[in-house]
Design an enzyme around this catalytic site. Structure first.
Site, PDB file in Angstrom:
ATOM      1  N   GLU A 165      13.175  18.853  10.993  1.00  0.00           N
ATOM      2  CA  GLU A 165      12.560  19.397   9.813  1.00  0.00           C
ATOM      3  C   GLU A 165      11.233  20.032   9.976  1.00  0.00           C
ATOM      4  OE1 GLU A 165      12.958  16.652   6.206  1.00  0.00           O
ATOM      5  OE2 GLU A 165      11.263  17.603   5.649  1.00  0.00           O
ATOM      6  N   GLU A 204       3.292  21.174   1.628  1.00  0.00           N
ATOM      7  CA  GLU A 204       3.698  20.224   0.787  1.00  0.00           C
ATOM      8  C   GLU A 204       2.521  20.013   0.151  1.00  0.00           C
ATOM      9  OE1 GLU A 204       7.118  17.301   1.556  1.00  0.00           O
ATOM     10  OE2 GLU A 204       5.949  17.347   3.486  1.00  0.00           O
TER      11      GLU A 204
END
Length: 295
Positions: free
Chosen positions: A168, A173
């Site tokens: 990932e 974020e």
């Protein structure tokens, strides 16, 4: 974002049953391992910027109220917490994801009349799966306690290869209680969840990233990933940073855009959180760098 985010990760999954079997991704864990400062990252970014060639993009130029292009994007739906105890129900409704007619995709998190939350999570799985190059998006993030926007990627072999072995790459974020800060992280074998290899970038003026559009990117080559915000490099990872664990990032990945509500990392909405909250995406682009990069 994530595959299944445990604290800082997200779990992609269109099938609820598969989700239940997935590990929790590590977004948001303050214990995440920080990689060393980006080695020669600024030089890399500026040199490669001059040699970048656009190979794919979605400019979101459709009519107001239309869906994101189904040739590029899938909707993942459901309200099963996504491995992070999130609150939202992801839908494929235009109330939660639609073009605005001004060249933006808008993902909207809403509080419904019954007090529940809805939002959207879209992926390019099996449609657009870049391998290397520069992956970037111009995004104006939402704001507020308990709001968790992300632009991230999962290995194209997922879910056949389970997370975290699939890999990932979290390009951006943000958790609402840190309006001035964004994070870039990788999760893979031996470095996932709270142990993801992460770096953080603070707005140079200390302002909220929700105030304007910013360009979030990774320059990705075999054996290296370098993160930048508005062209400023802040984080870099190579196989030397994985503690001897496998490097699983030299393969095609698919892209994900979503806005979560609540979860272990961001916490939960409170009396200060206003709804609806919108994440506006001006574009998503993929460039080759020095001839490397494909979709």
């Amino acid at each position: 974002m994530r595959t299944e985010r445990s604290s800082r990760i997200r779990t992609p999954l269109a099938v609820a049953a598969a989700v239940a079997a997935l590990p929790v991704l590590a977004f948001g864990a303050v214990t995440a391992v920080s990689a060393p400062a980006a080695p020669a990252g600024a030089e890399l970014a500026s040199a490669e910027a001059e040699q970048a060639a656009l190979i794919w993009s979605d400019e979101f130029d459709g009519a107001a109220g239309s869906a994101p292009d189904p040739a590029n994007w899938n909707h993942e739906t459901g309200d099963h917490g996504w491995g992070n105890n999130e609150l939202q129900n992801y839908t494929d409704s235009r109330d939660n994801s639609a073009l605005d007619g001004n060249g933006n995709l808008v993902i909207t998190a809403r509080q419904e009349a019954d007090g529940s939350y809805t939002s959207a999570r879209i992926t390019t799985q099996n449609k657009v799966q870049p391998e290397f190059g520069r992956i970037e998006a111009s995004i104006k993030i939402p704001r507020g306690q308990g709001i968790w926007p992300a632009f991230w990627m999962l290995g194209g072999n997922f879910p056949g290869t389970p997370w975290p072995d699939s890999g990932e790459i979290d390009i951006m974020e943000n958790v609402g209680y840190e309006p001035h800060m964004v994070h870039g992280t990788v999760h893979g074998p031996g470095h996932f969840g709270g142990g993801g290899i992460t770096g953080s970038y603070t707005h140079p003026q200390g302002w909220s990233f929700a105030d304007d559009f910013h360009t979030f990117a990774v320059d990705w080559a075999p054996g290296s990933i370098t993160w930048s915000v508005d062209g400023e490099v802040f984080h870099s990872v190579t196989p030397a940073d994985t503690g001897g664990n496998p490097w699983v990032y030299d393969q095609p990945f698919f892209m994900i855009l979503n806005v979560a509500v609540g979860g272990e990392w961001p916490g939960y909405p409170d009396g200060t959180t206003q709804f609806p909250q919108e994440m506006a995406v001006d574009y998503v682009r993929v460039y080759s760098l020095d001839g490397q990069g494909s979709v």
